[in-house]
Enzyme design. Sequence first.
Site, PDB file in Angstrom:
ATOM      1  N   SER A 111     -11.134  -1.004  -0.482  1.00 33.20           N
ATOM      2  CA  SER A 111      -9.818  -0.952   0.166  1.00 33.20           C
ATOM      3  C   SER A 111      -9.930  -1.265   1.646  1.00 33.20           C
ATOM      4  O   SER A 111      -8.998  -1.790   2.254  1.00 33.20           O
ATOM      5  CB  SER A 111      -9.197   0.438   0.011  1.00 33.20           C
ATOM      6  OG  SER A 111      -8.619   0.623  -1.247  1.00 33.20           O
ATOM      7  N   ASP A 164       0.846  -1.188   0.000  1.00 34.76           N
ATOM      8  CA  ASP A 164       0.000   0.000   0.000  1.00 34.76           C
ATOM      9  C   ASP A 164       0.886   1.244   0.000  1.00 34.76           C
ATOM     10  O   ASP A 164       1.929   1.252  -0.645  1.00 34.76           O
ATOM     11  CB  ASP A 164      -0.934  -0.050   1.227  1.00 34.76           C
ATOM     12  CG  ASP A 164      -2.284   0.605   0.965  1.00 34.76           C
ATOM     13  OD1 ASP A 164      -2.300   1.823   0.723  1.00 34.76           O
ATOM     14  OD2 ASP A 164      -3.312  -0.090   1.009  1.00 34.76           O
ATOM     15  N   HIS A 224      -3.732   5.943   3.480  1.00 34.63           N
ATOM     16  CA  HIS A 224      -4.412   4.725   3.021  1.00 34.63           C
ATOM     17  C   HIS A 224      -3.734   3.475   3.560  1.00 34.63           C
ATOM     18  O   HIS A 224      -4.399   2.560   4.072  1.00 34.63           O
ATOM     19  CB  HIS A 224      -4.421   4.721   1.492  1.00 34.63           C
ATOM     20  CG  HIS A 224      -5.318   3.713   0.868  1.00 34.63           C
ATOM     21  ND1 HIS A 224      -4.942   2.400   0.679  1.00 34.63           N
ATOM     22  CD2 HIS A 224      -6.571   3.802   0.354  1.00 34.63           C
ATOM     23  CE1 HIS A 224      -5.919   1.737   0.078  1.00 34.63           C
ATOM     24  NE2 HIS A 224      -6.920   2.564  -0.124  1.00 34.63           N
TER      25      HIS A 224
END
Length: 765
Positions: free
Chosen positions: A541, A139, A212
């Site tokens: 996600s 990520d 994220h």
Amino acid sequence: MKLGLLHIAALVLLVLSQYGAAESTKKPAKSTYIIHMDKSNMPTTFAGHLEWYDSSLKSVSDGADMLYTYNSVLHGFSTRLTAKEAELLEKQPGILSVLPEARYELHTTRTPEFLGLEKNEAPYPESNLASEVIVAVLDTGAWPELKSYDDAGLSPVPSTWKGTCEVGKTFNSSSCNNKLIGARFFSKGYEAALGPIDESKESRSPRDDDGHGTHTSTTAAGSAVPEANLLGFASGIARGMATQARLAIYKVCWLSGCFGSDIMAAMDKAVEDGVNVISMSIGGGITDYYRDTISMGAFNAMAQGILVSCSAGNAGPSPLSVANIAPWITTVGAGTLDRDFPAYVTLGNGKKYRGVSLYNGKSLSGPVPLVFGGNASSSSSGEVCFTGSLVASKVAGKIVVCDRGGNSRAQKSMVVKNAGGVGMILTNTESYGEELVADAYLLPSAALGQKAGIEIKKYIYSDPTPTATIASGGTELDVQPSPVVASFSSRGPNPLNQQILKPDLIAPGVNVLAGWTGAVGPTGLDKDKRHVNFNIISGTSMSCPHVSGLAALLKAAHQDWSPAAIRSALMTTAYTKYKNGETIKDVATGSSSTPFDYGAGHVDPMAALDPGLVYDAAVEDYLRFLCALNYTSAQIKSSTNRDYSCDSSTKYNVEDLNYPSFAVPLESASSISGGAGASSTVKYTRTLTNVGSPGTYTVSVSSQIPSVKILVEPESLTFGNMGEKKSYTVTFTAGSMPSGTTSFASLKWSDGKHSVGSPIAISWT
């Protein structure tokens, strides 16, 4: 005068000739390619593979260097080449494929309780065996100072770990510990395409500047943190699914995206490092397996016993939108939690509408003027409140109604604020329907569904002095019905292989609280200077790492289970109905969802711990699947990094891949020879493995359309020993239907204690 004209003409010709010469000597553009080499066929003249790789590269480009070499998930390297050089290289012996690098994008507390882990976690080996499981997260990196990475109470790093903690200007070796046991970053592909990283804007290290990666990793395996919240919302204990598991961070995504050569390098290292689960909330376009970077890497990770969990994508509710569809990948869609963050809009006519918001600042003192963005703009797209689109004199001191879409939801609130507005009502268009996603807005705001948006706009146009006010409702728990399938969650059918149902299952992916970076505020906008340790965001996600963490728990409890067995346990125990017997709803339609939306259903971790039976699959099963797709030996080698030749005397069937679900494409009336009255028959074969106590399982089938005959043979299976395998067939016989018709059914094996369920999706094409 004539001489002057001739002189000018001569100068023009000279300039044009020089320009043409410059153009003719301009170097052709280079792009990044991933070169897959046939390692077993290295010429004996080379001492090693690196020497062979270098010689092959230099034969077409003297100046090219290798960005990465790959040893685990495939054999080969990545480099920068012109199109002509790539074409020449692909013709050389020993080259399996020369693939243009693909660019991928991110699929952007209450959760454990909603899943039943808070009250019933005792059966899971949370302390001892769970701490031996390593979850790799590919990520945007990690923010290591968060308490979610606290290693208090954890034993030393597992002896199976072979990785490292890479350092950079903003990341020290001390950033890793017994929870965050390793961290790497991969930027060569990114920098080759876009130039050197600007370290004033992002960290050339494993540090997360986006948020994220911190969110996904702490969702999967973050430590428990009491009194967690976002701006006072969702207060409670924030914890990952597998709190005792270890985390290994692989930063592959940067401000401008995620590049295939970097992703491949990270997967390669993750396998070498000894991880047990790979979690990737990343996706791109659909292509054949032998051209799909993630699919190729995932296959070889699976072959090493590593489960690869990927997000299904955020392109819903459009059909055929699901991503990461290889059958050796666990593909996760998104559903909602039973928690909401209501906000209320009251109009001057007394009507009140419910929406959602995470705004916690100063409230509006009372009703204020209301205006539609499309009526307060000098732009043709003023209704969506793009940057600079609103006229300050028309919005100052007012609440502005903005349509969703075009730019981020939070950015719209910043646009309104910058123009002098005092509040925002975000209204869904037809594309988003009634789906509500909460954001930490920068001024009083509420996000409303399409129906409410239509009524509010009617009011604005009908009243000469429209007014409104916005009020927050805080955090609301036990919201029903829940879960519902998120509108954005990508849907089936599978766009590449219709006999494989995708997504596999759904997990929480809407308004999820987890760790956040200290580099940006909760909206991610440059002007958002708020600093938070946790954030609430949505997307597949977020659902993907839930399943990754649960897979880690299952791996700890059943160390001998294969990736396919773990996925099977999660799928066959998933639920598709609420306690009242109604099917899980779809936000997009307001009606019941289908297996094309939720796959096998919503994950149920406690049931998955003891599934009774599993649908197992090994490398050989997937190789035979590729034979059924008529792949050549070269294509199989490119897809799997294995030498395998399909037997011409063997009939391979896609329907026989031992998958826990059934997707049954049938021919429509227009394509069946014999016309509308003809029927078609297709047979599927499956094998169940006993992972529980001895017992006899009987089958039951429910179907929506009686005209589809579903025959299961045999109707009962008796297992005497652990690990015993029994096979059965399912024959589908159906009359023709118009193209586009769908029908759904379910198949369940039960011994009275366990219920081993499989969805059936039937479609006529």
